[in-house]
Design a protein around this motif. Structure first.
Motif, PDB file in Angstrom:
ATOM      1  N   GLY A 367       0.827  -1.202   0.000  1.00  6.02           N
ATOM      2  CA  GLY A 367       0.000   0.000   0.000  1.00  6.02           C
ATOM      3  C   GLY A 367       0.850   1.235   0.000  1.00  6.02           C
ATOM      4  N   ALA A 368       0.391   2.274   0.671  1.00  7.01           N
ATOM      5  CA  ALA A 368       1.090   3.556   0.629  1.00  7.01           C
ATOM      6  C   ALA A 368       2.267   3.609   1.580  1.00  7.01           C
ATOM      7  N   GLY A 369       2.208   2.877   2.677  1.00  7.41           N
ATOM      8  CA  GLY A 369       3.242   3.008   3.698  1.00  7.41           C
ATOM      9  C   GLY A 369       4.198   1.854   3.726  1.00  7.41           C
ATOM     10  N   GLU A 370       5.287   2.038   4.455  1.00  2.00           N
ATOM     11  CA  GLU A 370       6.310   1.008   4.540  1.00  2.00           C
ATOM     12  C   GLU A 370       5.917  -0.087   5.517  1.00  2.00           C
ATOM     13  N   ASP A 371       4.944   0.173   6.402  1.00  5.30           N
ATOM     14  CA  ASP A 371       4.606  -0.772   7.441  1.00  5.30           C
ATOM     15  C   ASP A 371       3.440  -1.688   7.060  1.00  5.30           C
ATOM     16  N   ASP A 372       3.011  -1.652   5.794  1.00  2.00           N
ATOM     17  CA  ASP A 372       1.921  -2.513   5.385  1.00  2.00           C
ATOM     18  C   ASP A 372       2.293  -3.970   5.599  1.00  2.00           C
ATOM     19  N   ALA A 373       1.293  -4.772   5.885  1.00  2.00           N
ATOM     20  CA  ALA A 373       1.543  -6.178   6.209  1.00  2.00           C
ATOM     21  C   ALA A 373       1.736  -7.039   4.971  1.00  2.00           C
ATOM     22  N   SER A 374       1.555  -6.474   3.805  1.00  2.00           N
ATOM     23  CA  SER A 374       1.641  -7.269   2.584  1.00  2.00           C
ATOM     24  C   SER A 374       2.634  -6.682   1.608  1.00  2.00           C
ATOM     25  N   SER A 375       3.193  -7.514   0.786  1.00  2.00           N
ATOM     26  CA  SER A 375       4.059  -7.062  -0.298  1.00  2.00           C
ATOM     27  C   SER A 375       3.503  -7.612  -1.597  1.00  2.00           C
ATOM     28  N   ALA A 376       3.988  -7.089  -2.697  1.00  2.00           N
ATOM     29  CA  ALA A 376       3.508  -7.551  -4.003  1.00  2.00           C
ATOM     30  C   ALA A 376       3.714  -9.046  -4.154  1.00  2.00           C
ATOM     31  N   GLU A 377       4.857  -9.556  -3.690  1.00  2.00           N
ATOM     32  CA  GLU A 377       5.141 -10.986  -3.831  1.00  2.00           C
ATOM     33  C   GLU A 377       4.156 -11.830  -3.036  1.00  2.00           C
ATOM     34  N   SER A 378       3.854 -11.407  -1.804  1.00  2.00           N
ATOM     35  CA  SER A 378       2.923 -12.188  -0.995  1.00  2.00           C
ATOM     36  C   SER A 378       1.518 -12.138  -1.565  1.00  2.00           C
TER      37      SER A 378
END
Length: 441
Positions: A367-378
Motif C-alpha cells: 500500500g502507501a506506507g512502509e509498514d503494510d503487512a503485505s508485499s507484491a510478492e505475498s
C-alpha cells in the motif's frame, strides 16, 4: 550616493565531504559483485608482489590446486546483467521518487525492448495505467535520465539526441543531422549535407564522426534475464530451528602477505628509493586485505540481519515476504543505509527456496506506507493459491479475488489483481472456465 555592492575578499567556512583514495577503494570493494571483484584481485595479484592468494580446493578440480595455479574465474559462470535489472537497481534506492511515479517508471522499464527502446506512446501508457499523461511523461523523462544514455528513446533520432544531451556535445548542426538526415549520414553524402545545411564540409565530417561514435542500441550490451546463470555470494541454510549464514569462498577470497617480500622491506628500509617503493606496495597490499575482510564481515552481518527480519520468508517461502527498507537493516547492523545498499548491490543468496538477489528482500510496501503487512510478492502468492482452490464450475473473477483478499486483510483494487494475475501468467476467469469445460469434455 555610494554603491551598496562592491568587490572584496572575505573568508568563509564551509563543510565539504572529502573521500580519500583509501575510502574510495574500500567502498568500491564492498559494492563490487563477486565476478568483478575477482577480476580486480587478479589484476592486483599481478601488480603487487606482496599479495598472495591462499591455497584453496576448487570444486570440480581433479586434485587440490593452489590459488596461484587455478584462476577462480574459471569456476564461475559469468552472469550478464540484464538491462531491466540494471535500470531497476538505479531506481530502487532513489528516495526522492514518489511511489506513484516509481510504479510508472517500473512499468515503462518493463516495456522496453532488448535494445532499450520504448515502442508505445505516452497516451497508450497513460491509458493502460489509468494515469495522467503528464505524469507518464515525467516518468519517461526520468527513465531517459538513467544509464545507459539513450535508453527509453522511442526512435533512433531521439536515442542519439539523448546521448548528445547527456554528453553536453549537442549543437544545432548535430540536431539537424540526427532529426532529418540520418539516411544521408548512412550513405556518407558529405557534400550534399554541407550544401543542405549551409555548413563547411569539415564541420559535417566532424559531426558525422561524433554521431557514429554514439550507440544506436544502448540496451544491446546487456544480457537477458532468462539466460542468466547466477553464482550466489551467500549461503543461507537451516540447521534445526535456526538459520546459518555463510559467505561462499569466491565472494570472500583470502589474500595474504608474501613473507619473502616482507623481509626485503626490512632490509632496504625507507631511505632507499626501492625501499620506499616496496613500503608503498606493502601498505597497499595490507589495506586491500583489510578491505576484503571488512567486505566479508559486512556482507555476513547484513545478510544475517536480513534473515532475522525476513525469517517468515526463509521458513515458509515468498508468500511471507514482508515490506522492508534499507533503514531497518542499517539500524539493526549499526551502519549507514548507503553501506547496506552497497553490500547488497549485485549480491545473491542461496536459500532453501532458491537463489535470490539480496535486493529482493527489500520489497516496497503493497500500500502507501512502509509498514503494510503485505508485499507484491505475498499478494501474488495469495492470488495463485486462491485460483488453485477456486470452484471448477465458477472460477473467481478479478473482482471476486479482490474481495477475498480484502476479507483476509489485504485491501486491493480489481485492476491491481488483474495486473498481478497477468504477471503470474494466469488467464482470465472466462478463459479458465472454458479451459476447464473443455477439459471435462
Amino acid at each position: 550616493m555610494s554603491s551598496r555592492y562592491g568587490l572584496g575578499m572575505f573568508q568563509q567556512q564551509k563543510q565539504h565531504m572529502h573521500m580519500s583514495p583509501q575510502l574510495q577503494q574500500a567502498i568500491k570493494i564492498l559494492q563490487l559483485p563477486t565476478v568483478e571483484l575477482l577480476e580486480l584481485l587478479r589484476e592486483e595479484l599481478e601488480q603487487n608482489p606482496f599479495l598472495e592468494a591462499e591455497e584453496t580446493v576448487f570444486a570440480g578440480a581433479d586434485r587440490p590446486r593452489s590459488a596461484k595455479q587455478a584462476d577462480p574465474l574459471d569456476y564461475i559462470a559469468v552472469r550478464e546483467l540484464s538491462l531491466e535489472r540494471h535500470l531497476k537497481e538505479q531506481v530502487r534506492f532513489d528516495d526522492g521518487l514518489s511511489q506513484e511515479l516509481k510504479k510508472i517508471v517500473y512499468y515503462i522499464i518493463g516495456n522496453l525492448d532488448a535494445n532499450g527502446y520504448l515502442d508505445v506512446t505516452v497516451d497508450q501508457l497513460a491509458k493502460a495505467l489509468q494515469a495522467q499523461p503528464q505524469m507518464v511523461s515525467q516518468a519517461l523523462h526520468y527513465v531517459q535520465s538513467l544509464e545507459p544514455a539513450g535508453v527509453g528513446a522511442r526512435n533512433l533520432a531521439e536515442c542519439l539526441q539523448l546521448q548528445l544531451d547527456r554528453s553536453g556535445a549537442g549543437s544545432s548542426l548535430l540536431t539537424a543531422l540526427i532529426t532529418s538526415h540520418l539516411e544521408e549520414i548512412a550513405e556518407v553524402q558529405i557534400p550534399k549535407l554541407a550544401k543542405m545545411l549551409h555548413a563547411k564540409q569539415e564541420e559535417i565530417v566532424a559531426a558525422v564522426h561524433l554521431i557514429k561514435s554514439l550507440h544506436p542500441r544502448p540496451g544491446a550490451a546487456y544480457g537477458s534475464d532468462h539466460a542468466d546463470i547466477i553464482v550466489p555470494d551467500v549461503l543461507v541454510r537451516s540447521a534445526g530451528d535456526q538459520f546459518v549464514v555463510s559467505i561462499r569462498e569466491p565472494a570472500a577470497p583470502r589474500l595474504t602477505m608474501n613473507a619473502q617480500y616482507e623481509g626485503m622491506v626490512q632490509e632496504l628500509g625507507r631511505t632507499h628509493e626501492a625501499g620506499r617503493f616496496m613500503a608503498a606496495k606493502r601498505s597497499a597490499a595490507a589495506f586491500l586485505i583489510k578491505c576484503l575482510e571488512q567486505r566479508r564481515l559486512t556482507l555476513l552481518r547484513v545478510t544475517r540481519a536480513i534473515v532475522e527480519e525476513q525469517e517468515a520468508f526463509f521458513r515458509s517461502g515468498s508468500a511471507y515476504l514482508k515490506p522492508m527498507v534499507l533503514r531497518q537493516i542499517a539500524e539493526k547492523v549499526g551502519v549507514h543505509e548507503s553501506t547496506v545498499s552497497r553490500a547488497t548491490s549485485g549480491k545473491y543468496a542461496q536459500t532453501p527456496w532458491g537463489t535470490y538477489a539480496l535486493s529482493y528482500f527489500f520489497p516496497s510496501g503493497f500500500g502507501a506506507g512502509e509498514d503494510d503487512a503485505s508485499s507484491a510478492e505475498s499478494v501474488k502468492a495469495s492470488i495463485r493459491e486462491l485460483v488453485k482452490q477456486e470452484p471448477c464450475e465458477a472460477p473467481y473473477s478479478d473482482q471476486q479475488l479482490a474481495r477475498l483478499l480484502e476479507e483476509n486483510g489485504v485491501p486491493i483494487s480489481r485492476r491491481t489483481v488483474a495486473k498481478y494475475r497477468e504477471e503470474l501468467g494466469i488467464a482470465s476467469s472466462f478463459k479458465r472456465k472454458r479451459a476447464k469445460e473443455h477439459g471435462a469434455d
